[in-house]
Design an enzyme around this catalytic site. Structure first.
Site, mmCIF file in Angstrom:
data_model
loop_
_atom_site.group_PDB
_atom_site.id
_atom_site.type_symbol
_atom_site.label_atom_id
_atom_site.label_comp_id
_atom_site.label_asym_id
_atom_site.label_seq_id
_atom_site.Cartn_x
_atom_site.Cartn_y
_atom_site.Cartn_z
ATOM 1 N N MET A 114 0.812 -1.212 0.000
ATOM 2 C CA MET A 114 0.000 0.000 0.000
ATOM 3 C C MET A 114 0.854 1.274 0.000
ATOM 4 S SD MET A 114 -2.923 -1.174 2.755
ATOM 5 C CE MET A 114 -3.920 0.311 2.525
ATOM 6 N N HIS A 115 0.177 2.405 -0.176
ATOM 7 C CA HIS A 115 0.711 3.749 0.062
ATOM 8 C C HIS A 115 1.715 4.244 -0.976
ATOM 9 C CE1 HIS A 115 -1.119 2.859 3.883
ATOM 10 N NE2 HIS A 115 -0.142 2.069 4.277
ATOM 11 N N ASP A 127 -2.527 -5.172 0.492
ATOM 12 C CA ASP A 127 -2.046 -6.515 0.822
ATOM 13 C C ASP A 127 -2.672 -7.096 2.091
ATOM 14 O OD1 ASP A 127 -0.706 -4.666 2.395
ATOM 15 O OD2 ASP A 127 1.296 -5.316 1.823
#
Length: 484
Positions: A79-80, A235
């Protein structure tokens, strides 16, 4: 047949399953991370596409009949990350990854902006996407001016697969641009970071169809029928789908590179001040809360490099029943920490070393330190009203019996171990592909794995580990002073 793709930090895993979710085959391809400066972590998005070509070729070569019957693909990813594209869809710079901490100052400014926490449901952590764009605006203005789209890592891979800009709710919840309660982009949050809605991808739920695999790829891979690509997710949310964790009160703990303690929720009930993440789940009308430590098995990997012994060798020296906490304490903040400290600058430490300290003592302290950090996460989750009575234990660290017993006793929770199999995000992604293609009831697709064994806490040692955890927790303020 269905394929789940899990875009990890160090490699891509593909999992081929049948319509019932039974695993047929897996394939892996590795790629590297660039650390050009302290606190920087970047990746070339072209490496993700190359890795996808590699794993698909492996599956097609070894399982040609099954591969040609693929009907759906699901996506999971770290992520991110900030993948920046111009108006022509070209990558403007390497992707800034989740564990990159350069945007700490920008994150603090955004976090103090009125209503940001309320809308996003979270503290703005330095690793989130929004502060990275603010950093680019301030430090690479010529690139910021060209940004037409921002994609999360797995969504760049999706762009290559379907030719469309699409993301899902769970992954987008970690950007600080999503109204997590309403499951939609927030114009107020975007404006706070000097971004616009037209720079964002279209949103779908993780179990919905995001598009169809491009005809050229179907032809190249020898797949005759249409192939849907599911929304997928971040995830951890997708890993939760892989272990059937989507009902209120379901939870799991993951001893992976990072450490995660996750609980599914049937309502949006954030508590940003606790540094607990509250994100959309990868299935509709569901959320999850999660405590995160940035280094779990990565701490053992670090010790392995320092001592010149493999992680398996170090862990093997401790296999056996626990007898109580060590006098040596380890604070596992090698890359800073998220829950509960939200501190990108703190670093790790051993406390209580002496001339008799052995490699086994250091290994034991590392395993205990990671367990104490996850106890911090459990306490933070409980402070929000989340109740967990037992959790499923997954991740590479669960291969160590000593670590499992330490963690169960530190958390004072039974740890259920699934029967041998692959229960990670790649399986969850394949399950989301099945859901998107068939519209079957999610509870029949995302069933929990059979439990092979339950590791119970050592009741006679719970108080001793709690007392040592209190000593561990008291060290953080002093460590901050020492590092300042």
């Amino acid at each position: 047949m269905y394929i789940g793709l899990d875009l990890g930090t160090s490699g891509l895993r593909a999992l081929l399953s049948d319509a019932g979710g039974a695993i047929v085959a897996t394939a892996d391809a590795a790629y590297s991370v660039a650390n050009l400066h302290s606190g920087w972590s970047e990746q070339d998005p072209a490496d993700w596409v190359d890795a996808c070509k590699t794993v698909m070729a492996q599956l097609r070569t070894h399982y040609p009949a099954e591969f040609s019957a693929v009907r759906g693909i699901g996506l999971s990813g770290h992520m991110h990350g900030a993948t920046l594209l111009n108006a022509q869809g070209q990558v403007l710079r390497p992707c800034i990854l989740w564990n990159d901490t350069r945007a700490a100052v920008q994150a603090a400014v955004l976090d103090e902006t009125p209503n940001v926490r309320n809308l996003s449901g979270n503290i703005v952590f330095p690793g989130f996407t929004a502060p990275k764009l603010t950093w680019v605006e301030e430090n690479e203005p010529e690139i910021f001016a060209k940004v037409a789209k921002v994609l999360l890592p797995k969504d760049y891979l999706r762009l290559w697969l379907i030719g469309e800009y699409v993301s899902d709710m769970s992954d987008s919840a970690g950007t600080s641009w999503l109204d997590v309660g309403k499951r939609d982009w927030s114009d107020d949050l975007l404006a706070a970071g000097h971004m616009r809605r037209d720079q964002m991808p279209r949103l779908v739920e993780g179990s919905e169809i995001s598009g169809n695999l491009r005809e050229k790829l179907r032809a190249d891979w020898g797949i005759p029928g249409p192939v849907v690509v599911a929304g997928g997710g971040g995830d951890n949310a997708v890993a939760a789908c892989g272990v059937g964790c989507f009902q209120d009160g379901d939870g799991f703990v993951s001893l992976g590179t990072s450490g995660v303690l996750l609980a599914a929720k049937n309502s949006f009930a954030p508590d940003p001040a606790s540094a607990v993440h509250t994100f959309c789940h990868a299935v509709p009308d569901t959320w999850y809360q999660m405590g995160v430590i940035l280094a779990a098995t990565d701490c053992l990997n670090w010790l392995s490099r320092i001592l010149g012994r493999s992680p398996a060798e170090l862990a093997g020296k401790l296999d056996g029943a626990i007898s109580g906490p060590s006098k040596t304490l380890f604070l596992p903040y090698l890359s800073g920490e998220r829950t509960p400290h939200n501190d990108s600058t703190v670093r790790g430490s051993f406390v209580g070393l002496d001339v008799a300290t052995s490699p086994e003592d250091l290994t034991r302290a590392v395993m205990e330190g990671v367990s104490f950090a996850l106890r911090d996460n459990l306490d933070a989750l409980r402070a929000t009203g989340t109740c967990l009575s037992r959790v499923l234990a997954i991740g590479g660290g669960t291969k160590s019996r000593f670590w499992l017993e330490t963690l169960a006793t530190t958390l004072n929770l039974p740890l259920d171990l699934p029967e041998k199999g692959d229960f990670g995000a790649a399986l969850g992604a394949a399950r989301l592909a099945i859901a998107a293609d068939t519209n079957a009831d999610l509870s029949t697709i995302m069933n929990r794995p059979k439990v092979a064994e339950t590791v119970e806490p050592h009741i006679d040692l719970v108080d001793r580990y709690s007392e040592t955890h209190a000593r561990y927790r008291a060290l953080y303020p002093n460590l901050k002073v020492a590092l300042s």
